[in-house]
Design a protein around this motif. Structure first.
Motif, short mmCIF file in Angstrom:
data_model
loop_
_atom_site.label_atom_id
_atom_site.label_comp_id
_atom_site.label_asym_id
_atom_site.label_seq_id
_atom_site.Cartn_x
_atom_site.Cartn_y
_atom_site.Cartn_z
N ILE A 137 48.95 2.35 -68.00
CA ILE A 137 48.53 0.96 -68.22
C ILE A 137 47.54 0.59 -67.13
O ILE A 137 47.80 0.77 -65.94
CB ILE A 137 49.74 0.00 -68.22
N HIS A 138 46.37 0.09 -67.54
CA HIS A 138 45.33 -0.18 -66.56
C HIS A 138 45.57 -1.49 -65.81
O HIS A 138 46.43 -2.29 -66.19
CB HIS A 138 43.94 -0.15 -67.20
N GLN A 139 44.82 -1.69 -64.74
CA GLN A 139 45.07 -2.81 -63.82
C GLN A 139 44.87 -4.17 -64.46
O GLN A 139 45.55 -5.13 -64.10
CB GLN A 139 44.18 -2.66 -62.59
N ASP A 196 61.01 -1.49 -67.55
CA ASP A 196 60.17 -0.40 -68.06
C ASP A 196 58.81 -0.37 -67.38
O ASP A 196 57.99 0.50 -67.68
CB ASP A 196 59.95 -0.57 -69.57
N LEU A 197 58.56 -1.32 -66.49
CA LEU A 197 57.26 -1.42 -65.84
C LEU A 197 57.26 -0.63 -64.53
O LEU A 197 58.04 -0.92 -63.64
CB LEU A 197 56.91 -2.89 -65.57
N PHE A 198 56.37 0.33 -64.44
CA PHE A 198 56.24 1.14 -63.22
C PHE A 198 54.78 1.04 -62.75
O PHE A 198 54.01 2.00 -62.85
CB PHE A 198 56.63 2.60 -63.51
N PHE A 199 54.45 -0.16 -62.26
CA PHE A 199 53.05 -0.43 -61.94
C PHE A 199 52.54 0.36 -60.73
O PHE A 199 51.35 0.65 -60.64
CB PHE A 199 52.85 -1.92 -61.72
N GLU A 200 53.41 0.69 -59.79
CA GLU A 200 52.96 1.47 -58.64
C GLU A 200 52.46 2.84 -59.09
O GLU A 200 51.53 3.39 -58.51
CB GLU A 200 54.09 1.62 -57.62
N ILE A 236 50.27 -9.20 -66.99
CA ILE A 236 51.73 -9.14 -67.07
C ILE A 236 52.37 -9.77 -65.84
O ILE A 236 53.31 -10.57 -65.94
CB ILE A 236 52.21 -7.67 -67.23
N LEU A 237 51.85 -9.44 -64.67
CA LEU A 237 52.41 -9.99 -63.43
C LEU A 237 52.23 -11.50 -63.37
O LEU A 237 53.13 -12.23 -62.93
CB LEU A 237 51.74 -9.33 -62.22
#
Length: 300
Positions: free
Chosen positions: A181-183, A159-163, A189-190
């Motif tokens: 979601i902010h950096q 569910d994570l779409f960090f790009e 999380i990473l």
């Protein structure tokens, strides 16, 4: 029609036709079971088709002695929904709760934390322990994205779409939404995935679940409650808080910093803007600032 058959069909309707979550469906079921308990204790053998408004009124009267007005209103609402379903399916001609007056209750706003209190909670986490890194990540994620506790414990790595800067949330009624979601939260999380989660022997059923316990399984909602409760005690926080407090604080802080109420509604996953207004507590000082800043007749 017997009660167990009626309740079973009703729950199926709530799941398939209305798309409600299992937790919400169970809550509806509990309201009906309270009525059944009342009928059994008073030797009343009326089917869901034959039960009348007089019996319902007696039940509501007895219930009012045991619960607060808010709980009473919820029970009446649950029964009304159940009998509406029976009318809709032509099992009954009328709804026996139609003449039952629901007690008026004021809007109850959850406690909110200040930005400083949020920082204190997070700073109180013992990062020397692996669970500490996980707990910080959970709280940062919930506060950063306004998540419900059920959404946090079921959040998946897929569910994570960090790009793109979003996470995908499956909310109430299995309704999907994408939340920014902010950096800072992304960084936590990473780090958790790489340095903590990678060292856990993950149960196959939870390979895609983001937050895990020591045994490699998903966390329970109660676990999140306990994490927050322990932190609140640690910083001597004189407020009764829950995971939902983080969600309410998220909305309140965004609004006070100028965020649009409609945008907050979308991020929280509320169908109605009215629901968002209940969650977002506006104090008088903020309202005064809004008028002074935006009203066309403000003094220059």
């Amino acid at each position: 029609m017997k009660w167990n058959h009626a309740i079973k069909d009703y729950k199926l309707y709530l799941k398939i036709e209305r798309g409600l979550s299992e937790n919400t469906i169970e809550n509806y079921g509990r309201d009906i079971k309270k009525l059944l308990t009342f009928l059994e204790s008073n030797d009343i053998s009326l089917s869901p088709i034959k039960i009348n408004d007089e019996t319902i009124q007696k039940f509501v009267y007895e219930t009012a002695k045991k619960v607060n007005p808010r709980s009473q209103a919820r029970i009446i609402s649950g029964l009304r929904s159940f009998f509406d379903y029976l009318v809709f399916e032509n099992y009954r001609e009328t709804n026996p709760t139609d003449l039952i007056e629901t007690p008026k209750v004021g809007r109850k706003l959850p406690d909110t934390l200040s930005e400083d209190e949020i920082n204190q909670l997070i700073s109180a986490i013992d990062l020397s322990k692996s669970q500490g890194e996980r707990n910080r990540t959970i709280i940062e994620t919930m506060y950063s994205c306004g998540l419900r506790v059920s959404e946090a414990v079921t959040l998946r790595i897929s569910d994570l779409f960090f790009e793109e800067g979003f996470i995908r949330i499956l909310g109430k009624g299995n309704k999907e939404r994408f939340v920014p979601i902010h950096q800072q939260a992304q960084k936590y999380i990473l780090f958790y995935i790489k340095d903590i989660r990678s060292h856990i022997d993950v149960d196959k059923k939870f390979e895609d679940t983001l937050f895990l316990n020591r045994r490699g399984k998903g966390l329970s909602r109660q676990m999140i409650f306990m994490i927050l409760k322990d932190l609140a005690v640690k910083i001597s926080l004189n407020k009764k808080i829950s995971p939902h407090t983080l969600r309410h604080s998220f909305a309140t802080h965004l609004l006070k910093r100028g965020a649009d109420l409609r945008a907050i509604q979308q991020m929280l996953g509320h169908e109605s803007i009215t629901t968002t207004e209940v969650y977002v507590h506006l104090d008088n000082s903020y309202l005064k600032e809004v008028v002074e800043k935006y009203h066309p007749r403000r003094s220059s």
